[in-house]
Scaffold this motif. Structure first.
Motif, short mmCIF file in Angstrom:
data_model
loop_
_atom_site.label_atom_id
_atom_site.label_comp_id
_atom_site.label_asym_id
_atom_site.label_seq_id
_atom_site.Cartn_x
_atom_site.Cartn_y
_atom_site.Cartn_z
N VAL A 64 0.79 -1.34 -0.01
CA VAL A 64 -0.02 0.04 0.05
C VAL A 64 1.01 1.05 0.08
O VAL A 64 1.88 1.41 0.98
N GLU A 65 0.60 2.00 -0.85
CA GLU A 65 1.32 3.47 -1.00
C GLU A 65 0.42 4.80 -0.87
O GLU A 65 -0.82 4.51 -1.08
N TRP A 66 1.03 5.75 -0.72
CA TRP A 66 0.19 7.06 -0.36
C TRP A 66 -0.84 7.32 -1.57
O TRP A 66 -1.80 7.65 -1.41
N TYR A 75 -8.05 0.52 1.62
CA TYR A 75 -6.88 1.03 2.63
C TYR A 75 -6.87 2.33 3.23
O TYR A 75 -7.74 3.30 2.84
N GLU A 77 -4.47 5.15 6.10
CA GLU A 77 -3.19 5.67 6.16
C GLU A 77 -2.25 4.80 7.12
O GLU A 77 -1.15 4.73 6.51
N VAL A 80 -0.39 2.33 5.06
CA VAL A 80 1.02 2.76 4.28
C VAL A 80 2.09 2.76 5.29
O VAL A 80 3.16 2.29 5.04
#
Length: 343
Positions: A64-66, A75, A77, A80
């Motif tokens: 998971v990325e921003w 998803y 924060e 991430v």
């Protein structure tokens, strides 16, 4: 969860004549594999769990990325910050929706050597990928195993979807005999993507899966459905099976029979390259993290390790795969992998 609780949960859906009690029971027994749990895959997964589909296998190679949070609804924060693989974060989120649904998260890159085992025991496969290579591989494998699958794509403000039923409807190669050359098709890297168009295409894919599972094949989408959510233009392009189709007409399996899968691939929407190792090893991440500790801070969890060196970020998974962020040059990625992972 008791049968009475299940009926109460899905009461509004059971009221639909196209589903009813019998259809709901078929959904509960249904088995679905999602190849890719990004923008489209996360939308589809959430809708299928809420619909009461009994088993979902989630397959994705990424973390998971921003940039995912704008459109990938499962998803948060915290995912991430924890560096969680998408399938792990998705499985946790889906369990909070309906804990009785069986969720099988698989952190894996899909290739010709692995796809059969991933889809051979399910009823329907959903395309949640972001690359044509996997879609053409899925088309081959689904035809080989007789598995229906639902194609979906979204980039910019446009989206497309198609339902492929082997032996009954056009396959992907009936419409697009070959993948587009590199650099020709727009990607989320170059064109961006509107979150709502992902939601619409994901909803259409989920609806097709539900139709397949309840057995209403007469209502399936037999066209290439295309829409632009910004201009509100919608087109349904009729498609038919071609007797000269390389895949379903002539029976070729060029993508499934590939004997030398690529070792590197540039990732959509990321300044990154994935490096894969064949045959796949089983890395001891704890040992590798200890070996890399002198380089600086190493983030470590049961699924991966992540560290920064020479201005590049490397994320290494247990199957030996790595994502090298900070370059789009495969040669640079391979060099960094050999230097710091050592295989």
């Amino acid at each position: 969860m008791t049968s009475e609780e299940q009926r109460g949960r899905h009461h509004r859906q059971i009221l639909l004549p196209s589903i009813g009690t019998a259809g709901q029971e078929r959904l509960r027994k249904g088995r679905v594999c999602l190849l890719g749990v990004g923008a489209l895959g996360s939308q589809v997964a959430a809708l299928l769990v809420r619909a009461g589909v009994g088993f979902l296998r989630l397959v994705d190679r990424d973390v998971v990325e921003w940039t995912n949070l704008q459109r990938q609804v499962l998803y948060e924060e915290a995912d991430v910050e924890a560096g969680l693989p998408k399938v792990v974060a998705a499985a946790r989120a889906l369990a909070r929706i309906d804990h009785s649904v069986r969720i099988e998260p698989v952190v894996q890159d899909v290739d010709a050597s692995s796809i059969r085992a991933l889809i051979e025991d399910v009823d329907v496969v959903v395309d949640g990928s972001d690359n044509f290579e996997l879609r053409y591989l899925l088309n081959d494998a689904a035809l080989e195993l007789g598995k229906p699958w639902v194609y979906g794509g979204a980039v910019g403000t446009q989206g497309t979807t198609l339902t492929v039923v082997p032996g009954e409807a056009a396959c992907l190669r009936c419409i697009f005999p070959d993948p587009p050359p590199p650099g020709v098709a727009p990607t989320c890297d170059t064109a961006g993507v509107l979150g709502p168009v992902v939601a619409v295409i994901g909803a259409l894919q989920a609806s097709e899966v539900i139709k397949l599972l309840v057995g209403d094949r007469a209502s399936l989408n037999r066209s290439l459905l295309s829409l632009d959510l910004w201009s509100l233009e919608i087109a349904r392009i009729p498609v038919t099976r071609r007797v000269d189709c390389p895949a379903c007409g002539r029976g070729e399996r060029a993508f499934l029979q590939a004997t030398a899968p690529s070792r590197t691939v540039q990732l959509c929407g990321r300044d990154a390259v994935q490096v894969s190792v064949y045959p796949r090893p089983e890395l001891d991440l704890t040992e590798l993290a200890a070996r890399l500790a002198p380089l600086g801070a190493v983030q470590h969890n049961p699924y991966l390790i992540r560290f920064i060196v020479d201005g590049y970020e490397l994320t290494v998974f247990r199957d030996g795969r790595a994502i090298v962020r900070g370059t789009t040059d495969p040669a640079v990625a391979r060099t960094l992998y050999a230097r710091y992972v050592g295989m």
